[in-house]
Design a protein around this motif. Structure first.
Motif, mmCIF file in Angstrom:
data_model
loop_
_atom_site.group_PDB
_atom_site.id
_atom_site.type_symbol
_atom_site.label_atom_id
_atom_site.label_comp_id
_atom_site.label_asym_id
_atom_site.label_seq_id
_atom_site.Cartn_x
_atom_site.Cartn_y
_atom_site.Cartn_z
ATOM 1 N N THR B 61 1.002 -0.944 -0.086
ATOM 2 C CA THR B 61 0.202 -0.200 -0.206
ATOM 3 C C THR B 61 1.066 1.318 -0.083
ATOM 4 O O THR B 61 0.544 2.098 -0.968
ATOM 5 C CB THR B 61 -1.073 0.268 1.413
ATOM 6 O OG1 THR B 61 -2.004 -0.844 1.167
ATOM 7 C CG2 THR B 61 -2.056 1.059 1.460
ATOM 8 N N GLN B 100 -8.873 0.093 -1.758
ATOM 9 C CA GLN B 100 -9.118 -1.093 -0.722
ATOM 10 C C GLN B 100 -10.879 -0.555 -0.074
ATOM 11 O O GLN B 100 -11.172 -1.986 -0.227
ATOM 12 C CB GLN B 100 -8.051 -1.415 0.376
ATOM 13 C CG GLN B 100 -8.708 -2.619 0.656
ATOM 14 C CD GLN B 100 -7.482 -3.691 1.607
ATOM 15 O OE1 GLN B 100 -6.800 -2.361 1.978
ATOM 16 N NE2 GLN B 100 -7.555 -4.927 2.312
ATOM 17 N N ASP B 176 -5.512 -1.551 -4.912
ATOM 18 C CA ASP B 176 -5.410 -1.857 -3.716
ATOM 19 C C ASP B 176 -6.024 -3.016 -2.750
ATOM 20 O O ASP B 176 -7.057 -2.509 -2.742
ATOM 21 C CB ASP B 176 -5.090 -0.868 -3.003
ATOM 22 C CG ASP B 176 -4.410 -0.713 -1.831
ATOM 23 O OD1 ASP B 176 -4.072 -2.275 -1.763
ATOM 24 O OD2 ASP B 176 -3.924 -0.102 -0.692
ATOM 25 N N GLU B 177 -5.724 -3.873 -3.601
ATOM 26 C CA GLU B 177 -6.470 -4.781 -2.526
ATOM 27 C C GLU B 177 -8.008 -5.111 -3.272
ATOM 28 O O GLU B 177 -8.702 -4.854 -2.363
ATOM 29 C CB GLU B 177 -6.423 -5.128 -1.891
ATOM 30 C CG GLU B 177 -4.949 -6.023 -1.188
ATOM 31 C CD GLU B 177 -4.915 -6.147 -0.201
ATOM 32 O OE1 GLU B 177 -5.605 -7.636 0.530
ATOM 33 O OE2 GLU B 177 -3.652 -6.959 0.579
HETATM 34 MG MG MG Z 1 -2.130 -2.432 2.433
#
Ligand code: MG
Ligand code: ATP
Lengths: 283, 377
Positions: B61, B100, B176-177
Motif C-alpha cells: 500500500t 481497498q 489496492d486489494e
Molecule cells: Mg495494504
C-alpha cells in the motif's frame, strides 16, 4: 404454513439478562430514588407550563383555562426587544463560534500533529470547566480595562468565546469518525485542496456542523450570568428580562415566557440530537 | 560530485513508470522507525497488468500511495514517461486509484461519483454525461446511476469504484486489494472481468494483492515483495515454476524442500549415501562443503510401482504418513528417510488413475531430475 418461531433481538437480550447478570434496578431504594428524581425534575416544569394557561392572576392557584398570558406576552414590547436581543446575540455568536470551531477541529484532526496540540485543545475547551461567574467577571474587567463598549457587540464577543467548545465537540466527533480516505479519493480524482474541502469534507461534516451550531445557539440563548454582567442598558436578553419580572412579582406571564423559551430549547436540542443520530447511521 | 548520478537521458528507458531506489521510512514520534519500502526499484511498461504480491505489512500500500502522490518517498524517485513525479500533488498526476475500501462518496449518487473526476477537470457537462454512461456500461452497471453507494452490493460498489477511476482514462490505474472484500465466487468472476477491462482499455494496471492465485491468474508480470524489497520479478509461470528463494517458493504454492551438499555439478549428496541427480550441471561445484536447498513442486513428484522404475533417476522409498483428499487432487505426504525430509506428492484424481496408497504403506517416489531446481541460500 411453515413459519418458524423467531426471537426478536430485544427478547433475546431479555432472555440473556435472565438470572445471572448484575441488575442495577434490584438495588434497594434505586426505584424510589429514580421516581424522586423524575418528580423533582419534571413536576416544577409541568406546573410552570400548566399555570401559563391559568385564567386568574395567580401562578399557584388554578381557576380556568385561558391563553390571555400568551396574548399579553405577544403584545409586550419589552419582551419583544429582549427576544430580539437574544436572537441577534445568539445568531451572530453561534455562527461565529461554529465557524471558528470548524477550523479548529480541521486543524486538530486533519492538520497533522503539531507542537502544543494538547495545550491548544485544553485551551479551547477551558470554558467548559472554568466557572461561568469567573469568565463573566474576567470579561467585565477586560472590557472595562481596554475601554471597549459596543453594547450588544460586547455581548456577542463574550458569547462567541464561551460557545466555541459547545460547537466544537459535535464537529470534532463527526470529523474523528470521518475516514480521510474520502478526501484522498477526491485528491486522486483531480480535486485540489479547496475543492476537496468544498465537495467532500464539508458535505460529510455538515451534520456535525449543524449540530454544533444548534448547541451553540441554545447555549447562548439560555445564558444568564455572562449576559447579566457583560451587558449594559439596552442589551437586555430574554433570561435577564424574565429575572427582572420575578423581582416585581410572579404572574403567569412569566410562566408563558418561560414556556416559550422551553419550547424553543426543546426544539433545538431535539434537532441537534436528530441530526447527530442520523449522521451516525450514514458513514 | 558531478559523476555521482548517471545522466537522466542515459538511464530513462522511455514510456512507462520507473521507480528508482525508492525508500519510505515512517518515523512516528516515540516509536521505532518503520522502513516500509526499502531501496526499491521497478520498471513497469505501458499496457501492462502488473501485480505487487506480498504478505501483510510488506509495503504494498505504501508503494502505491507514493505512486499516487498520497505519500512522499523518503528518498529515491518515481518517473512517469521519463518525467519525475516528485512534488506533484495527487490531483496533478494522470494516475487513479481503486481504494481497498472503495471510498465511494456516500453523499453522492453512483453517477455523481463516476462524474467527479471529469467534473474536477472541467469537462463539458454533455461530454461528462456521455462518458459516465459509457463507463457504467463497461463495468455492467447500466441503469444504477441514480442509486446511492449504500444501496449497492459489495460487488457493485467495487465496480463503481472501478468505473470512477476508469472514467478519467488515466495512464496508470492503481488497485489496492480491490477484491479482498468480496466472496470467493464473485472474486473469481471479477478477476476475469478486471483482466478483460485491462485489455479493453489498454491502461496500465498496477494491482496489489496478497493472494498468490489472484496474482498468477491475472498478471503479465508479478513482483514478489517482502519487507519493502522486491524478492523476485517475472511472468507468473516463471515465478511459480522457478521461485528463486525459499521465501518465494513457500509463499507461492506448496513446495518440497530438500537439503544436501553438492558432490559435483550434477549430483547432490543427501545425508548418507543417497544422491539426487540433476538434468544439467546446475550445482555450484566450487564451495564443496556448502549446504544447499533444492526444491520440487508436489505435482512434479511421481509415485512409481514395482516394475518400471529402474530406468528412472531419483527413486526413493517412503512411508505414507497422511492422505489428503482435495477433490480434483489427492495429496500424499511421505516420510522419505533417504532424503531426510517429508515429501508431498500431488496426484490428479482422473478417471482410471491408480488408486492412492493407504496410510502406513511403503511406496516409491520419483523426483524427475528436470523438475528440480536450486534455491538461493
Ligand atoms: Mg495494504
Ligand atoms: N502512516 C504510517 N505510519 C507509520 N507506519 C506505517 C504507516 N503506513 C504504513 N506503515 C507501516 O509500514 C509497513 C508497510 O505498510 P503497508 O500498509 O504498506 O503494508 P501492506 O503491504 O499494504 O500490508 P497489507 O497487505 O496488510 O495491506 C507496515 O509495517 C506498517 O505498519
Amino acid at each position: 404454513m411453515s413459519e418458524t418461531v423467531r426471537m426478536s433481538p430485544a427478547q433475546g437480550a431479555a432472555a440473556n439478562r435472565g438470572a445471572r447478570r448484575f441488575a442495577v434496578g434490584r438495588i434497594p431504594g434505586f426505584g424510589a430514588a429514580t421516581w424522586a428524581f423524575f418528580l423533582f425534575l419534571y413536576a416544577p416544569i409541568a406546573l410552570l407550563v400548566v399555570f401559563s394557561f391559568n385564567g386568574s392572576n395567580s401562578a399557584t392557584i388554578w381557576s380556568h383555562f385561558s391563553l390571555d398570558w400568551y396574548v399579553k406576552v405577544a403584545a409586550n414590547s419589552d419582551i419583544q426587544r429582549a427576544a430580539l436581543n437574544s436572537l441577534i446575540v445568539a445568531g451572530v455568536a453561534s455562527t461565529l463560534a461554529t465557524a471558528l470551531a470548524t477550523f479548529a477541529a480541521l486543524a486538530m484532526v486533519r492538520g497533522g500533529p503539531f507542537r502544543g496540540q494538547q495545550l491548544a485543545l485544553s485551551t479551547l475547551l477551558l470554558p467548559l470547566i472554568v466557572p461561568e461567574i469567573v469568565i463573566a467577571i474576567a470579561m467585565v474587567i477586560f472590557f472595562t480595562g481596554i475601554g471597549l463598549s459596543l453594547g450588544l457587540g460586547n455581548l456577542i464577543i463574550a458569547h462567541t468565546v464561551f460557545c466555541i467548545p459547545f460547537a466544537y465537540l459535535p464537529i470534532r466527533a463527526r470529523l474523528d469518525s470521518l475516514s480521510p480516505v474520502y478526501e484522498e479519493a477526491a485528491q486522486d480524482l483531480y480535486a485540489d485542496n479547496w475543492r476537496t474541502f468544498w465537495h467532500v469534507t464539508f458535505p460529510l461534516l455538515a451534520p456535525g456542523i449543524l449540530a454544533g451550531l444548534m448547541l451553540a445557539f441554545i447555549t447562548s440563548v439560555d445564558d444568564f450570568i455572562i449576559s447579566l454582567m457583560v451587558g449594559s442598558a439596552g442589551t437586555t436578553t430574554l433570561p435577564i428580562y424574565i429575572y427582572s419580572l420575578i423581582r416585581i412579582g410572579i404572574t403567569p406571564q412569566i410562566n408563558a415566557i418561560s414556556t416559550l423559551v422551553l419550547l424553543i430549547s426543546f426544539i433545538f436540542v431535539s434537532l441537534a440530537w436528530l441530526i447527530a443520530r442520523r449522521s451516525e447511521a450514514s458513514p | 560530485m558531478t559523476g555521482e548520478r548517471a545522466s537522466p537521458a542515459g538511464t530513462v528507458s522511455g514510456a512507462g513508470l520507473v521507480i528508482r531506489r525508492v525508500t519510505k521510512v515512517f518515523d512516528a514520534a516515540g516509536s521505532q522507525a518503520v522502513r516500509a519500502v526499502d531501496d526499491l526499484s521497478l520498471e513497469i511498461g505501458e499496457n501492462e497488468f502488473f501485480t505487487l504480491l506480498g504478505p501483510s505489512g510488506c509495503g504494498k500500500t505504501t508503494l502505491l500511495r507514493m505512486i499516487a502522490g498520497l505519500e512522499q518517498p523518503t528518498s529515491g524517485e518515481v518517473l512517469l514517461d521519463g518525467d519525475p513525479l516528485q512534488g506533484l500533488p495527487p490531483y496533478r498526476r494522470p494516475i487513479n486509484t481503486v481504494f481497498q475500501s472503495y471510498a465511494l462518496f456516500p453523499h453522492m449518487s453512483v453517477g455523481e461519483n463516476v462524474a467527479f473526476g471529469l467534473k474536477m477537470r472541467g469537462l463539458d457537462s454533455a461530454v461528462i454525461a456521455r462518458k459516465v454512461e459509457e463507463v457504467l456500461a463497461l463495468v455492467r452497471l447500466e441503469g444504477l446511476a441514480e442509486r446511492r453507494p449504500a444501496q449497492l452490493s459489495g460487488g457493485q460498489q467495487q465496480r463503481v469504484a472501478l468505473a470512477r477511476a476508469l472514467a478519467n482514462e488515466p495512464k496508470i490505474l492503481l488497485l489496492d486489494e480491490p477484491l479482498s472484500a468480496l466472496d470467493l465466487k464473485l472474486r473469481k468472476q471479477m478477476r476475469l472481468e478486471l483482466k478483460r477491462l485491462q485489455k479493453a482499455t489498454g491502461i496500465t494496471f498496477i494491482f496489489v494483492t496478497h493472494d498468490q492465485e489472484e496474482a498468477l491468474i491475472m498478471s503479465d508480470r508479478v513482483a514478489v515483495l517482502s519487507e519493502g524489497r522486491v524478492l523476485q520479478l517475472g511472468p507468473p509461470e516463471e515465478i511459480y515454476q522457478r521461485p528463486r528463494s525459499r521465501f518465494v517458493a513457500d509463499f507461492i504454492g506448496d513446495t518440497n524442500i530438500i537439503l544436501g551438499r553438492p558432490k559435483d555439478a550434477e549430483r547432490l549428496v543427501l545425508g548418507g549415501t543417497a544422491e539426487l541427480r540433476f538434468a544439467a550441471p546446475v550445482l555450484p561445484s566450487d564451495g564443496q562443503d556448502q549446504a544447499l536447498s533444492v526444491a520440487i513442486r508436489p505435482e512434479s513428484c511421481r509415485l512409481v510401482n514395482g516394475a518400471a522404475y529402474d530406468d528412472l533417476a531419483n527413486v526413493f522409498e517412503g512411508r505414507v504418513r497422511e492422505i489428503e483428499y482435495l477433490g480434483a487432487d489427492t495429496c500424499v505426504l511421505l516420510d522419505v528417510e533417504a532424503l531426510g525430509a517429508s515429501i508431498t506428492v500431488r496426484l490428479r484424481n482422473t478417471e482410471g488413475a491408480a488408486v492412492p496408497p493407504q496410510e502406513g504403506e511403503t511406496v516409491r517416489v520419483s523426483l524427475p531430475a528436470a523438475a528440480l531446481w536450486v534455491l538461493e541460500p
